[in-house]
Design a protein around this motif. Sequence first.
Motif, mmCIF file in Angstrom:
data_model
loop_
_atom_site.group_PDB
_atom_site.id
_atom_site.type_symbol
_atom_site.label_atom_id
_atom_site.label_comp_id
_atom_site.label_asym_id
_atom_site.label_seq_id
_atom_site.Cartn_x
_atom_site.Cartn_y
_atom_site.Cartn_z
ATOM 1 N N CYS A 74 19.071 32.491 -41.479
ATOM 2 C CA CYS A 74 18.878 33.918 -41.774
ATOM 3 C C CYS A 74 18.242 34.655 -40.593
ATOM 4 O O CYS A 74 18.657 35.779 -40.253
ATOM 5 N N GLN B 294 18.506 34.023 -37.436
ATOM 6 C CA GLN B 294 19.488 34.179 -36.366
ATOM 7 C C GLN B 294 20.456 35.329 -36.638
ATOM 8 O O GLN B 294 21.065 35.858 -35.694
ATOM 9 N N ARG B 295 20.592 35.734 -37.882
ATOM 10 C CA ARG B 295 21.555 36.787 -38.248
ATOM 11 C C ARG B 295 20.876 38.068 -38.712
ATOM 12 O O ARG B 295 21.534 38.960 -39.238
ATOM 13 N N GLU C 288 31.431 33.596 -43.625
ATOM 14 C CA GLU C 288 30.969 34.862 -44.184
ATOM 15 C C GLU C 288 32.003 35.412 -45.147
ATOM 16 O O GLU C 288 33.220 35.244 -44.952
#
Length: 286
Positions: free
Chosen positions: A197, A199-200, A19
């Motif tokens: 995406c 999962q987050r 990230e």
Amino acid sequence: MRSIAQPGPPAPERIQWAEARGRGFSFTLQAGLPLLEAAQRGFAAAGFAGGTLNIRGGALGPFAYVMPALSTTGENAAFYSDIFRPPGVTRLRLATMTLGRRDGAPFFHCHGIWTEADGRPGGGHILPEDTFVLEPFSVAAFGVDGAVFTTEPDPETNFRLFGPLPSAAMRATTTSRAFALRLRPNQDFAGALEAFCEQRGISRARIHGGVGSTIGAHFVDGRTVEPFATELTISAGAIAPGAGGGLEATLDVALVDYTGGFAVGRLVRGDNPVLMTMELVLEVLG
């Protein structure tokens, strides 16, 4: 779904990611410089050590590249051709680049399609040190701060490949949350991004860059690329809510396969597995 046996054991984590923060900007590649140096200068001037480029047009020369090829030794699932050095001016149609680090120095991974001086279409993997900017041209960049694509040995494919690693923030001016990603082999391109995406809690994202390979290709208009080894560049990509309620990735690509065939279009979701690698940056929009 199609799959290709790799020479080494699969890594447990099928998406390598870091990230970061990022920002889009543009700059002009300077004529007379190696393409690698010209790209590195543009990122450095904006305060970034690396990121991605999306290129639409531009003149290069001298120019050098390789194409995908079959492996002759069995040490890899596929390999590269001999080096091609077309004379005269090579004009890019489109290309994407990942700028990162190899052995402590700037390096890039770049795929594209182009037209050579004699009018012949070309495509493949552009070589950093042997390719020069012939005329200045503007490029769209996305700088990444807090992560860097770094070349490391990859036991699964038996190649040295770019993968994102966390890095110290350079305090560049950024505007967006971002993720630097590398997708590993034998997973569907669109499905892997959609799952990442979901999962987050990411509902919308834009793809920047996009350099890698798929096992052939299936397009939404019904066309199929049968040769399994490709070099692929993403011309446009996004993740957004679909009509069925889940996330859907749209992936517009151009590629060349190991027989010299070209294809441009939108990939089918669920039926385009990664061959060796797929690296890109996701800019989170929601």
